[in-house]
Motif scaffolding. Structure first.
Motif, PDB file in Angstrom:
ATOM      1  N   TRP A 110     -22.827 -36.211  67.132  1.00  0.00           N
ATOM      2  CA  TRP A 110     -23.045 -35.166  65.917  1.00  0.00           C
ATOM      3  C   TRP A 110     -22.562 -34.013  66.746  1.00  0.00           C
ATOM      4  O   TRP A 110     -21.216 -33.282  66.232  1.00  0.00           O
ATOM      5  CB  TRP A 110     -23.640 -35.482  65.322  1.00  0.00           C
ATOM      6  CG  TRP A 110     -24.025 -34.320  64.119  1.00  0.00           C
ATOM      7  CD1 TRP A 110     -23.451 -34.423  62.997  1.00  0.00           C
ATOM      8  CD2 TRP A 110     -24.431 -33.147  63.624  1.00  0.00           C
ATOM      9  NE1 TRP A 110     -23.138 -33.584  62.071  1.00  0.00           N
ATOM     10  CE2 TRP A 110     -24.001 -32.641  62.609  1.00  0.00           C
ATOM     11  CE3 TRP A 110     -24.929 -31.881  64.666  1.00  0.00           C
ATOM     12  CZ2 TRP A 110     -24.457 -31.378  62.150  1.00  0.00           C
ATOM     13  CZ3 TRP A 110     -25.563 -30.786  64.312  1.00  0.00           C
ATOM     14  CH2 TRP A 110     -25.214 -30.703  63.185  1.00  0.00           C
ATOM     15  N   VAL A 111     -23.755 -33.655  67.466  1.00  0.00           N
ATOM     16  CA  VAL A 111     -23.443 -32.504  68.394  1.00  0.00           C
ATOM     17  C   VAL A 111     -22.111 -32.411  69.354  1.00  0.00           C
ATOM     18  O   VAL A 111     -21.367 -31.703  69.203  1.00  0.00           O
ATOM     19  CB  VAL A 111     -24.523 -32.061  68.836  1.00  0.00           C
ATOM     20  CG1 VAL A 111     -24.412 -31.115  70.569  1.00  0.00           C
ATOM     21  CG2 VAL A 111     -25.647 -32.356  68.476  1.00  0.00           C
TER      22      VAL A 111
ATOM     23  N   ASP B 159     -19.014 -34.115  68.813  1.00  0.00           N
ATOM     24  CA  ASP B 159     -17.842 -34.071  68.093  1.00  0.00           C
ATOM     25  C   ASP B 159     -17.691 -32.693  67.331  1.00  0.00           C
ATOM     26  O   ASP B 159     -16.645 -32.996  67.199  1.00  0.00           O
ATOM     27  CB  ASP B 159     -18.376 -35.075  65.918  1.00  0.00           C
ATOM     28  CG  ASP B 159     -18.478 -36.327  66.925  1.00  0.00           C
ATOM     29  OD1 ASP B 159     -17.753 -36.900  67.107  1.00  0.00           O
ATOM     30  OD2 ASP B 159     -18.964 -36.512  65.873  1.00  0.00           O
ATOM     31  N   ARG B 160     -18.114 -31.312  67.322  1.00  0.00           N
ATOM     32  CA  ARG B 160     -17.363 -30.238  67.096  1.00  0.00           C
ATOM     33  C   ARG B 160     -18.192 -29.288  68.058  1.00  0.00           C
ATOM     34  O   ARG B 160     -19.428 -29.139  68.253  1.00  0.00           O
ATOM     35  CB  ARG B 160     -17.854 -29.358  65.547  1.00  0.00           C
ATOM     36  CG  ARG B 160     -17.898 -30.792  64.546  1.00  0.00           C
ATOM     37  CD  ARG B 160     -16.101 -30.923  64.082  1.00  0.00           C
ATOM     38  NE  ARG B 160     -16.339 -31.141  63.234  1.00  0.00           N
ATOM     39  CZ  ARG B 160     -15.649 -32.563  62.868  1.00  0.00           C
ATOM     40  NH1 ARG B 160     -15.293 -32.848  64.089  1.00  0.00           N
ATOM     41  NH2 ARG B 160     -15.589 -33.628  61.517  1.00  0.00           N
TER      42      ARG B 160
ATOM     43  N   VAL C  84     -18.456 -26.946  68.200  1.00  0.00           N
ATOM     44  CA  VAL C  84     -19.086 -25.320  68.292  1.00  0.00           C
ATOM     45  C   VAL C  84     -20.822 -25.659  68.070  1.00  0.00           C
ATOM     46  O   VAL C  84     -21.521 -24.847  67.952  1.00  0.00           O
ATOM     47  CB  VAL C  84     -18.420 -24.335  66.267  1.00  0.00           C
ATOM     48  CG1 VAL C  84     -18.182 -26.009  65.615  1.00  0.00           C
ATOM     49  CG2 VAL C  84     -19.206 -23.205  66.057  1.00  0.00           C
ATOM     50  N   ARG C  85     -20.688 -26.863  67.537  1.00  0.00           N
ATOM     51  CA  ARG C  85     -22.227 -27.530  67.697  1.00  0.00           C
ATOM     52  C   ARG C  85     -22.472 -27.026  68.754  1.00  0.00           C
ATOM     53  O   ARG C  85     -23.811 -26.832  69.304  1.00  0.00           O
ATOM     54  CB  ARG C  85     -21.813 -28.740  66.688  1.00  0.00           C
ATOM     55  CG  ARG C  85     -22.189 -28.941  65.591  1.00  0.00           C
ATOM     56  CD  ARG C  85     -21.569 -30.695  64.894  1.00  0.00           C
ATOM     57  NE  ARG C  85     -21.537 -30.111  63.519  1.00  0.00           N
ATOM     58  CZ  ARG C  85     -20.529 -32.076  62.976  1.00  0.00           C
ATOM     59  NH1 ARG C  85     -20.326 -32.341  63.730  1.00  0.00           N
ATOM     60  NH2 ARG C  85     -19.799 -32.108  61.698  1.00  0.00           N
ATOM     61  N   LEU C  86     -21.875 -27.746  70.398  1.00  0.00           N
ATOM     62  CA  LEU C  86     -22.781 -27.838  71.322  1.00  0.00           C
ATOM     63  C   LEU C  86     -22.817 -26.796  71.224  1.00  0.00           C
ATOM     64  O   LEU C  86     -23.685 -26.672  71.909  1.00  0.00           O
ATOM     65  CB  LEU C  86     -21.274 -28.745  71.793  1.00  0.00           C
ATOM     66  CG  LEU C  86     -21.488 -28.478  73.453  1.00  0.00           C
ATOM     67  CD1 LEU C  86     -23.151 -29.293  73.504  1.00  0.00           C
ATOM     68  CD2 LEU C  86     -20.688 -28.952  74.103  1.00  0.00           C
TER      69      LEU C  86
ATOM     70  N   CYS D 164     -20.107 -31.797  80.288  1.00  0.00           N
ATOM     71  CA  CYS D 164     -21.164 -31.781  78.931  1.00  0.00           C
ATOM     72  C   CYS D 164     -22.367 -31.453  79.849  1.00  0.00           C
ATOM     73  O   CYS D 164     -23.038 -30.258  79.485  1.00  0.00           O
ATOM     74  CB  CYS D 164     -21.407 -32.465  77.816  1.00  0.00           C
ATOM     75  SG  CYS D 164     -21.826 -33.370  78.552  1.00  0.00           S
TER      76      CYS D 164
ATOM     77  N   THR E 271     -15.560 -31.261  74.847  1.00  0.00           N
ATOM     78  CA  THR E 271     -17.006 -31.728  74.868  1.00  0.00           C
ATOM     79  C   THR E 271     -17.994 -32.272  75.745  1.00  0.00           C
ATOM     80  O   THR E 271     -18.287 -32.002  76.815  1.00  0.00           O
ATOM     81  CB  THR E 271     -17.913 -31.685  72.880  1.00  0.00           C
ATOM     82  OG1 THR E 271     -16.954 -32.937  72.569  1.00  0.00           O
ATOM     83  CG2 THR E 271     -17.268 -31.200  73.232  1.00  0.00           C
TER      84      THR E 271
ATOM     85  N   THR F 201     -23.755 -26.887  80.023  1.00  0.00           N
ATOM     86  CA  THR F 201     -25.205 -27.307  79.398  1.00  0.00           C
ATOM     87  C   THR F 201     -26.149 -26.207  80.750  1.00  0.00           C
ATOM     88  O   THR F 201     -26.687 -25.581  80.316  1.00  0.00           O
ATOM     89  CB  THR F 201     -25.617 -28.127  78.968  1.00  0.00           C
ATOM     90  OG1 THR F 201     -24.544 -28.175  78.092  1.00  0.00           O
ATOM     91  CG2 THR F 201     -26.109 -27.756  77.772  1.00  0.00           C
TER      92      THR F 201
ATOM     93  N   ARG G 173     -23.800 -23.693  69.758  1.00  0.00           N
ATOM     94  CA  ARG G 173     -25.224 -23.297  69.137  1.00  0.00           C
ATOM     95  C   ARG G 173     -26.008 -24.092  69.784  1.00  0.00           C
ATOM     96  O   ARG G 173     -27.243 -23.533  70.211  1.00  0.00           O
ATOM     97  CB  ARG G 173     -24.843 -24.136  67.641  1.00  0.00           C
ATOM     98  CG  ARG G 173     -24.372 -23.007  66.635  1.00  0.00           C
ATOM     99  CD  ARG G 173     -24.317 -23.598  65.540  1.00  0.00           C
ATOM    100  NE  ARG G 173     -23.376 -22.327  64.305  1.00  0.00           N
ATOM    101  CZ  ARG G 173     -22.231 -22.860  64.187  1.00  0.00           C
ATOM    102  NH1 ARG G 173     -22.867 -23.728  63.038  1.00  0.00           N
ATOM    103  NH2 ARG G 173     -21.249 -22.114  63.085  1.00  0.00           N
ATOM    104  N   ALA G 174     -25.425 -25.494  69.910  1.00  0.00           N
ATOM    105  CA  ALA G 174     -27.244 -26.606  70.801  1.00  0.00           C
ATOM    106  C   ALA G 174     -27.937 -25.339  71.834  1.00  0.00           C
ATOM    107  O   ALA G 174     -28.462 -25.239  72.535  1.00  0.00           O
ATOM    108  CB  ALA G 174     -26.852 -27.593  71.214  1.00  0.00           C
TER     109      ALA G 174
END
Lengths: 481, 267
Positions: free
Chosen positions: A422-423, A425-426, A428-430, B9, B40, B13, A432-433
């Motif tokens: 889910w993170v 997928d977008r 912007v979510r990544l 990723c 991502t 991160t 924010r996380a």
């Protein structure tokens, strides 16, 4: 498959105990590295190794695609040569057939040539239930049998034992099974081999029935082929009046020409020799001998139906993948809970047992090997060393990943994977996380809770940066502002 | 040449310093670097753990994001191998030709950093300076997946002042294996114990690799043992120069702790 593995814990639990066993680790490190080096040397000396490997793959694939046709051709040829062919759909049927054949001779004991197929079906245990004693004659199988143990390697089943342990087993147990070990037996390998020779010679001369497997079956002539190092196979194949061979249906080769490829691939890949000491071939029944061939399915046709998984049926049981596998080297063969350990076992066992998948979960009781089988496809770091050495180019990592997709997943993992998906997928979510992680980084404990403690038990976690790469890029234009 | 950076990723991160080093290095070699911000994850963790549906979704996203670039460069051998080797398989299993076409178009343009430098840009001397004793761990996906061979060693050989020492058992897996590290922690740790032993035997100050996930595992073990050996991504060593030895801090405006997977020395 054999009942000895029923109720065994999953691989990680077995392996966790095995990695702390210093004797096992020492034995395995020595043995696997020695054979690994020998294999690399003799495979490397052939300029056409890559072409041979490809030929091996092609021949096996062709045979598997036309298995029905070649099996009938084999049956006809074996029958013509005076043998009798029996078809066994599963282990129980194969065991029933073999026990019936032995009983028909009136004998209560048999000698055995080392055979994976008969171990797969638990033949020795099944014969024992009918009052028939099966004597293993391969040196390593003898060590395993005398030690009330079970094999931990396809080629060298007693690889987990060193010579002083073998000496103890011989001294304590040989007498119960036949001729005792000589007085003053030392752990010198030659002395140990001589003790085994003396013990086994009596057995060969006294036995009327032998049971074997086969490395290859040649469809065009109905010939069976056994490759071995010790000569015990030759004794078993020639001395007794009745010979029963139990062979998996995938061991077929169409012609003698095809055998040429495998007589190069197998010894070099398994024992690291240019040629094995004994190659026996026989076609039907020799004069004065009765010959039975039991063709074993036991899950093989089901594996054949899986387009990715079926490549496991190309396996010629050389063990090169075991000897090169860093997981096998540290966990040992018993952790795999199957007569087929190591990388090939991790893909063959769950498929042959038709277990370890979501689909099979309700069909099987918890006491079966279902949890173990579900864990086997994960018993690999996917490092690819097994694929690289496989003489028939089985892409073991590909099949492992394929089987993982069918395996039942723990709930916490499923939720974690869904959340990660889910993170990701977008973007912007990544982002924010990542920012949340950056803000909380000072509060991150050195030891993580739950399943993640498996990471921090032996490793530190890296420092979480204050700013992710994407935020740095956004803030500075990639360092241009 | 206009190059898209696929940071991955994990690097995005946890190891942004590696990303900054790649940017610094590629610009120094005359590339125009783009960072498509919609990127991502390649989906490797999902696929290798048994979640091909999620992996396929992420793979579709990847091919959307990176369509139309001359080349995509990534500082991770395993992510590059995921795209090049696994995406075509995922595409065969997925319905419809559009994803397969996108994979056929994009996947061959994805390069691991050493591969891009040596094969595409044709350089082995990138003008770097790093006067330290370094051992190189070739990582399984670079070695047996992408078959990078001696490319990383040639790049390190071109670095001023760097002493490259051979790592015994270099071709053996370190035991990371993605979720393998937590699903089979005992074997993973046992494998890493041997890797760390071999690293220490070299007497190297720095252990280098072209994949931070393996380095996170080896580096995390070294750090737990207070071994005093630093791990660094290849990009960070190649980005370092005599004028700017502050590797990993990369481009001038960088902030935060630089070096890769981190060791006691970096803290």
């Amino acid at each position: 498959m054999s009942g000895v593995f029923l109720g065994m814990p999953a691989f990680p639990e077995n392996a966790a105990a095995a990695v702390q066993d210093s004797q096992l680790r020492f034995n395995l490190r020595r043995a696997t590295r020695t054979i690994r080096g020998k294999r690399a040397a003799v495979a490397g000396e052939l300029p056409d190794w890559a072409a041979l490997r490809d030929a091996g793959k092609q021949i096996k694939d062709h045979t598997l695609r036309n298995l029905d046709r070649y099996l009938l051709q084999l049956e006809e040829a074996v029958t013509r040569a005076g043998g009798r062919v029996h078809w066994a759909a599963d282990a129980a049927e194969a065991n029933r057939i073999v026990a019936g054949l032995v009983e028909a001779t009136g004998e209560t004991s048999v000698v055995k040539v080392k055979s994976m197929a008969t171990q797969e079906i638990g033949l020795n245990e099944a014969l024992a239930e009918r009052g028939i004693t099966a004597y293993e004659t391969d040196l390593a199988e003898l060590i395993v049998q005398l030690g009330d143990d079970w094999p931990s390697h396809i080629l060298v089943p007693a690889i987990h034992r060193n010579r002083s342990e073998i000496r103890e087993i011989f001294r304590e147990r040989m007498g119960e099974w036949g001729r005792p070990a000589p007085e003053g037996l030392t752990d010198d390998p030659r002395a140990l081999a001589e003790a085994a020779r003396l013990h086994l010679r009596e057995r060969f001369l006294a036995s009327e029935v032998a049971i074997s497997g086969a490395n290859f079956m040649i469809a065009e002539t109905g010939t069976l082929v056994v490759l071995e190092s010790e000569g015990n196979g030759r004794m078993c194949l020639t001395l007794p009046r009745t010979l029963i061979s139990v062979v998996g249906i995938e061991k077929l080769l169409p012609t003698w020409r095809d055998l040429e490829v495998f007589l190069q691939l197998l010894p070099r890949s398994s024992t690291g020799e240019r040629m094995n000491p004994y190659t026996s071939t026989w076609t039907g029944a020799a004069e004065g001998q009765e010959f039975h061939l039991v063709l074993l399915d036991n899950g093989r046709t089901a594996v054949l139906a899986d387009e990715v998984g079926r490549q496991a049926l190309r396996c010629i049981r050389c063990s090169a993948c075991l000897n090169v596998c860093p997981v096998y080297e540290r966990a040992g063969g018993h952790a795999y809970g199957s007569v087929y350990p190591g990388p090939i076992g991790a893909i063959l066992t769950p498929q042959l047992r038709r277990s370890g998948t979501v689909a099979s979960r309700d069909r099987l009781p918890p006491s079966a090997t279902r949890d173990l089988d579900a864990s086997l496809p994960y018993a690999s770091s996917l490092c690819g060393a097994c694929f690289e050495v496989c003489p028939v180019a089985i892409d073991i990592p590909e099949v492992l990943v394929h089987l993982r997709a069918q395996a039942p997943h723990p709930r916490a993992e499923r939720l974690g994977m869904r959340a990660a998906g889910w993170v990701f997928d977008r973007p912007v979510r990544l982002a924010r996380a990542q920012r949340l992680g950056g803000r909380l980084r000072r509060f991150l404990p050195r030891r993580l809770p739950g399943p993640l403690s498996a990471w921090t038990d032996t490793r530190d976690i890296p420092d979480i940066p204050a700013e992710s790469f994407r935020d740095w890029w956004g803030r500075t234009g990639g360092g241009t502002r | 040449m206009r190059v898209a950076l696929f940071i991955t990723c994990v690097n995005d991160t946890l190891f942004p310093g590696t990303g900054r080093a790649v940017v610094t290095l590629l610009r120094r070699l005359g590339c125009e670097v783009a960072f498509p911000e919609a990127q991502t994850c390649c989906g490797q963790m999902h696929l290798n753990t048994g979640y091909p549906q999620e992996a396929t979704r992420l793979a579709r996203h990847f091919t959307d994001v990176f369509a139309g670039y001359d080349a995509v460069v990534t500082p991770s051998g395993s992510c590059a191998a995921m795209v090049r080797e696994q995406y075509p398989r995922l595409a065969r299993a997925a319905p419809g030709p559009s994803f397969a076409d996108a994979v056929a178009e994009t996947a061959p343009k994805v390069h691991d950093l050493p591969e891009f430098l040596v094969d595409v840009l044709g350089v082995t001397d990138v003008g770097a300076s790093f006067p330290h004793r370094v051992a190189y761990h070739p990582t399984c996906h670079s070695l047996r997946g992408l078959r990078l061979g001696d490319r990383p060693a040639r790049l390190l050989g071109g670095v001023r002042g760097l002493e490259l020492v051979p790592l015994p058992g270099a071709e053996e897996c370190c035991g990371f294996g993605g979720t393998f590290a937590v699903k089979n922690p005992a074997v993973s740790a046992a494998m890493c114990a041997d890797k760390v032993h071999n690293v220490m035997a070299t007497g190297a100050e720095v252990l280098c690799a072209a994949d931070n996930s393996c380095l996170m595992h080896i580096g995390g073990t070294l750090r737990r043992q207070r071994a005093g050996v630093r791990v660094m991504h290849l990009a960070e060593i190649l980005a370092a120069t005599e004028d700017d030895p502050g590797t990993g801090r990369g481009a001038k405006a960088g902030t935060g702790s630089g070096t890769g997977a981190g060791t006691g020395a970096a803290r």
